[in-house]
Write a protein that holds these residues in place. Structure first.
Motif, PDB file in Angstrom:
ATOM      1  N   THR A 125     -11.299   2.762  -8.997  1.00  0.00           N
ATOM      2  CA  THR A 125     -10.522   1.763  -8.292  1.00  0.00           C
ATOM      3  C   THR A 125     -10.506   0.489  -9.116  1.00  0.00           C
ATOM      4  O   THR A 125     -11.528   0.066  -9.656  1.00  0.00           O
ATOM      5  N   ALA A 146       0.850  -1.191   0.000  1.00  0.00           N
ATOM      6  CA  ALA A 146       0.000   0.000   0.000  1.00  0.00           C
ATOM      7  C   ALA A 146       0.882   1.235   0.000  1.00  0.00           C
ATOM      8  O   ALA A 146       1.896   1.295   0.689  1.00  0.00           O
ATOM      9  N   ARG A 191      -6.018   2.765  -6.776  1.00  0.00           N
ATOM     10  CA  ARG A 191      -6.807   3.980  -7.040  1.00  0.00           C
ATOM     11  C   ARG A 191      -6.220   4.624  -8.285  1.00  0.00           C
ATOM     12  O   ARG A 191      -5.016   4.892  -8.341  1.00  0.00           O
ATOM     13  N   THR A 213      -3.675   1.014  -2.904  1.00  0.00           N
ATOM     14  CA  THR A 213      -4.300   1.394  -1.638  1.00  0.00           C
ATOM     15  C   THR A 213      -4.401   0.224  -0.665  1.00  0.00           C
ATOM     16  O   THR A 213      -4.547   0.438   0.534  1.00  0.00           O
ATOM     17  N   GLU A 214      -4.321  -1.011  -1.206  1.00  0.00           N
ATOM     18  CA  GLU A 214      -4.488  -2.177  -0.345  1.00  0.00           C
ATOM     19  C   GLU A 214      -3.880  -3.391  -1.037  1.00  0.00           C
ATOM     20  O   GLU A 214      -3.953  -3.523  -2.252  1.00  0.00           O
ATOM     21  N   THR A 252      -2.230   4.626  -7.474  1.00  0.00           N
ATOM     22  CA  THR A 252      -1.634   4.359  -6.176  1.00  0.00           C
ATOM     23  C   THR A 252      -2.239   3.082  -5.613  1.00  0.00           C
ATOM     24  O   THR A 252      -3.468   2.929  -5.599  1.00  0.00           O
TER      25      THR A 252
END
Length: 131
Positions: A124, A7, A110, A100-101, A98
């Motif tokens: 997403t 992340a 994202r 995110t998880e 990016t």
């Protein structure tokens, strides 16, 4: 775990010139024959300054952006996008992303696509990267 992905990781930007050919070809490939995607005169009659990219082409470009980054074994599991400012011929869209998880072999990214008018696409993407 998705090897080396965490992340907060940022994907390198992808710059896409928005050409008339890209817009029309994307509409044809996705069988979207709405005149606003290929006929400038009719698009202007409907209030647009020119033809504009359809959502299916944008969706494909977002998917390409993510799979190009994660490699040929990457599998898109979910693409959830929202359109904003239209992509017109002569503009440039820059996609950024990016992470995110990360959960096992799956990452959530994202994505933002910006053109000369503003945010063209936000969303997403959930991608699986098998070991």
């Amino acid at each position: 775990m998705t090897a080396g992905v965490k992340a907060g990781d940022e994907l390198p930007p992808l710059t896409i010139p928005i050409t008339r050919t890209l817009i029309v070809a994307g509409a044809i490939a996705s069988r979207d024959y709405q005149d606003v995607h290929h006929d400038a005169e009719l698009a202007r009659e409907k209030g647009s300054p020119d033809i504009f990219m359809n959502i299916l082409t944008t969706n494909g470009l977002v998917g390409r952006y993510v799979t190009d980054h994660f490699g040929p074994r990457a599998v898109l599991r979910k693409v959830a996008i929202r359109l904003g400012a239209p992509n017109h011929p002569g503009d440039t869209m820059v996609l950024t992303g990016t992470v995110t998880e990360v959960d096992g072999d799956t990452a959530r990214v994202r994505v933002l696509g910006v053109n000369g008018v503003g945010h063209h696409v936000t969303g997403t993407v959930t991608v699986e990267v098998p070991r």
